[in-house]
Design an enzyme around this catalytic site. Structure first.
Site, PDB file in Angstrom:
ATOM      1  N   ASP A  48      -0.954  -3.882  -5.911  1.00 48.53           N
ATOM      2  CA  ASP A  48      -0.014  -3.010  -6.610  1.00 48.53           C
ATOM      3  C   ASP A  48       1.348  -3.685  -6.456  1.00 48.53           C
ATOM      4  O   ASP A  48       2.107  -3.391  -5.548  1.00 48.53           O
ATOM      5  CB  ASP A  48      -0.047  -1.620  -5.977  1.00 48.53           C
ATOM      6  CG  ASP A  48       0.800  -0.623  -6.739  1.00 48.53           C
ATOM      7  OD1 ASP A  48       1.383  -1.008  -7.768  1.00 48.53           O
ATOM      8  OD2 ASP A  48       0.909   0.527  -6.299  1.00 48.53           O
ATOM      9  N   GLY A  74      -1.339   6.494  -1.527  1.00 51.06           N
ATOM     10  CA  GLY A  74      -2.195   7.228  -2.454  1.00 51.06           C
ATOM     11  C   GLY A  74      -3.418   6.433  -2.869  1.00 51.06           C
ATOM     12  O   GLY A  74      -4.529   6.972  -2.943  1.00 51.06           O
ATOM     13  N   LYS A  75      -3.231   5.151  -3.120  1.00 50.68           N
ATOM     14  CA  LYS A  75      -4.362   4.319  -3.549  1.00 50.68           C
ATOM     15  C   LYS A  75      -5.268   3.992  -2.366  1.00 50.68           C
ATOM     16  O   LYS A  75      -6.496   3.910  -2.518  1.00 50.68           O
ATOM     17  CB  LYS A  75      -3.831   3.055  -4.225  1.00 50.68           C
ATOM     18  CG  LYS A  75      -2.996   3.345  -5.462  1.00 50.68           C
ATOM     19  CD  LYS A  75      -2.396   2.081  -6.048  1.00 50.68           C
ATOM     20  CE  LYS A  75      -1.519   2.405  -7.249  1.00 50.68           C
ATOM     21  NZ  LYS A  75      -0.279   3.125  -6.872  1.00 50.68           N
ATOM     22  N   ALA A 125       0.782  -1.229   0.000  1.00 50.06           N
ATOM     23  CA  ALA A 125       0.000   0.000   0.000  1.00 50.06           C
ATOM     24  C   ALA A 125       0.820   1.289   0.000  1.00 50.06           C
ATOM     25  O   ALA A 125       0.313   2.329  -0.424  1.00 50.06           O
ATOM     26  CB  ALA A 125      -0.924   0.019   1.228  1.00 50.06           C
ATOM     27  N   ALA A 126       2.039   1.256   0.526  1.00 48.30           N
ATOM     28  CA  ALA A 126       2.805   2.499   0.664  1.00 48.30           C
ATOM     29  C   ALA A 126       3.058   3.137  -0.704  1.00 48.30           C
ATOM     30  O   ALA A 126       3.225   2.428  -1.697  1.00 48.30           O
ATOM     31  CB  ALA A 126       4.130   2.210   1.362  1.00 48.30           C
ATOM     32  N   PRO A 127       3.033   4.478  -0.757  1.00 48.16           N
ATOM     33  CA  PRO A 127       2.908   5.435   0.348  1.00 48.16           C
ATOM     34  C   PRO A 127       1.474   5.793   0.744  1.00 48.16           C
ATOM     35  O   PRO A 127       1.271   6.656   1.593  1.00 48.16           O
ATOM     36  CB  PRO A 127       3.630   6.673  -0.187  1.00 48.16           C
ATOM     37  CG  PRO A 127       3.382   6.618  -1.660  1.00 48.16           C
ATOM     38  CD  PRO A 127       3.376   5.162  -2.027  1.00 48.16           C
ATOM     39  N   CYS A 149       3.635  -0.551 -12.097  1.00 45.87           N
ATOM     40  CA  CYS A 149       4.116   0.622 -12.839  1.00 45.87           C
ATOM     41  C   CYS A 149       5.286   0.188 -13.725  1.00 45.87           C
ATOM     42  O   CYS A 149       6.328   0.831 -13.775  1.00 45.87           O
ATOM     43  CB  CYS A 149       4.497   1.763 -11.909  1.00 45.87           C
ATOM     44  SG  CYS A 149       5.737   1.374 -10.671  1.00 45.87           S
TER      45      CYS A 149
END
Length: 470
Positions: free
Chosen positions: A355, A281-282, A277-279, A408
């Site tokens: 992610d 935003g999602k 999860a970091a940082p 990404c």
């Protein structure tokens, strides 16, 4: 985007060295010297700018921080060109203890070629930086090399720039050539500075109204996108210039990353895992869209979870933060369940956002040091880790639940090929359509970076069917 302690070396730099406790009056004041030191650690020690600059930025004056960032990121962006220039100017390579002088020359050349600093001032400051680096014996060499470049700049650049330069490592260019007919456009986009995108919190303001606020309060022009929450600023700006930033009205986030929460389609009451999860935003975007969802935000490093906590606090949101390995959910799920629902149990999720750890080759324009930190052999190891996490977390998804896979990365091995293999090996996994134009038989959606759009990003949406093979 880290997930497993055993792969941390693949995904991030080594721990930044501990900041020396020197008195304030002894702090390094030379931006050029500190830039050279940072670049040396990137190139020779595999550390990242995102780790080094926050650790060391207190050693320069606050007003010099933008220049420090410009030099460090800029040198990494155009490194091969600068290296070729140095080869034309220096007879013997500067190795070993003299590598710091080599890095100082990179700093000097970057300033001359890419900043508005007057050439004579740039040279003088870099020459003076030899003292801060305890390299006074090389003062004459640095001065001579840079002044010779000023005299012979046109002739040297005519040779160096005779052929188009990718400014990327050859192994990566070869992978792009294999995957994309328009690989040259991707390279060119990677070599540009990225646009600044923000996400408007629809709980507090509409996108159109915030666009008006930017223009009337800060004279900042912005542009809308097909993503309904996103605005691209005409010019990047500091977050303190964004109206009501501290109250959570907006978050800085790339437009393609903003699709994560929208594609997840979370609803109030859903039990959601934001893996890696970091940082944050999602995580915060999920809670903007479904404020009553029950969210667990997972990351392998506590220091990175602290960033998630900061972002949640700014937006006045709540989530359960768990430090754990995504490949081993049974190790942390019972404790997460106890914190979330008051009893230890094996949770099953309505939605999982994965992610995944990846090469980050889609965000090179934001993090140009990735080009020199990432190695070709990393890709296979990362793909293996992604497969481990996918398999482990799939078991924790409810029937008819959704897992959104995201990276990404630009590399098919981490994206479409990864999902194709997973679908072939997982009878109860079904690929869901995405609301984008795609090519026939394309698996998921691959975004590529472009000048006025977002970074390289990949999505695949998977539904767990009720029956094996159903």
């Amino acid at each position: 985007m880290k997930n497993s302690a055993k792969t941390t070396a693949l995904l991030s730099p080594k721990k930044a060295f501990k900041r020396p406790q020197t008195p304030a009056h002894k702090k390094i004041q030379s931006v050029r010297a500190l830039s050279a030191r940072i670049i040396l650690q990137v190139l020779d020690q595999g550390k990242s700018l995102s780790a080094l600059i926050p650790e060391l930025q207190s050693q320069v004056k606050a007003q010099d921080l933008p220049l420090l960032q410009e030099i460090c990121f800029g040198v990494c962006r155009v490194l091969p060109r600068l290296e070729q220039i140095i080869k034309k100017l220096v007879d013997k390579p500067l190795k070993g203890k003299t590598r710091i002088v080599h890095c100082l020359l990179l700093v000097g050349l970057y300033q001359i070629l890419y900043t508005r600093i007057p050439a004579h001032a740039a040279v003088d400051e870099v020459v003076n930086a030899t003292s801060a680096l305890k390299s006074e014996n090389f003062r004459g060499l640095v001065n001579g090399v840079l002044r010779r470049f000023l005299r012979e700049q046109q002739e040297i650049l005519a040779v160096v720039d005779k052929n188009w330069q990718t400014l990327h490592p050859e192994w990566f260019v070869n992978k792009l050539k294999k995957a994309y007919p328009n690989w040259r456009e991707i390279i060119e986009a990677n070599n540009q500075k990225p646009p600044m995108w923000i996400r408007v919190n629809q709980q507090l303001c509409t996108t159109e109204n915030y666009r008006t606020l930017l223009l009337t309060e800060q004279e900042l022009d912005s542009f809308k996108d097909e993503n309904p929450n996103a605005l691209r600023l005409a010019q990047p700006t500091a977050v303190q210039n964004l109206p009501h930033f501290t109250e959570g009205w907006v978050t800085v986030q790339d437009v393609h990353a903003q699709w994560s929460a929208l594609l997840l389609e979370a609803k109030n009451g859903d039990l959601i895992l934001d893996a890696c999860a970091a940082p944050g935003g999602k995580t915060t975007h999920i809670l903007e869209l479904a404020p009553q969802a029950k969210v667990i935000a997972l990351d392998v490093e506590q220091s990175r979870l602290n960033r998630v906590a900061e972002n949640l606090a700014r937006l006045n949101q709540q989530a359960v933060l768990i430090c754990g390995d995504a490949t081993k959910p049974d190790d942390w799920l019972p404790n997460a369940a106890e914190r979330l629902i008051g009893k230890k149990t094996d949770l099953q999720f309505d939605r999982i956002l994965l992610d995944a750890p990846c090469s980050a080759t889609g965000v090179i324009r934001r993090h140009p040091d990735i080009k020199w930190l990432r190695q070709e052999q990393d890709i296979g190891q990362l793909a293996a880790l992604q497969q481990q996490i996918l398999t482990a977390l799939w078991k924790k998804l409810k029937p008819n639940g959704i897992l959104l896979y995201a990276t990404c990365s630009l590399l098919p091995q981490e994206n479409s090929e990864q999902i194709r293999t997973f679908l072939a090996n997982t009878p109860d996994a079904k690929l869901e359509p995405l609301p984008f134009a795609t090519q026939e038989n394309e698996i998921g959606k691959q975004f590529i970076p472009s000048e006025f759009s977002g970074d390289g990003f990949y999505y695949a949406k998977l539904r767990k069917t009720d029956k094996k093979g159903g």
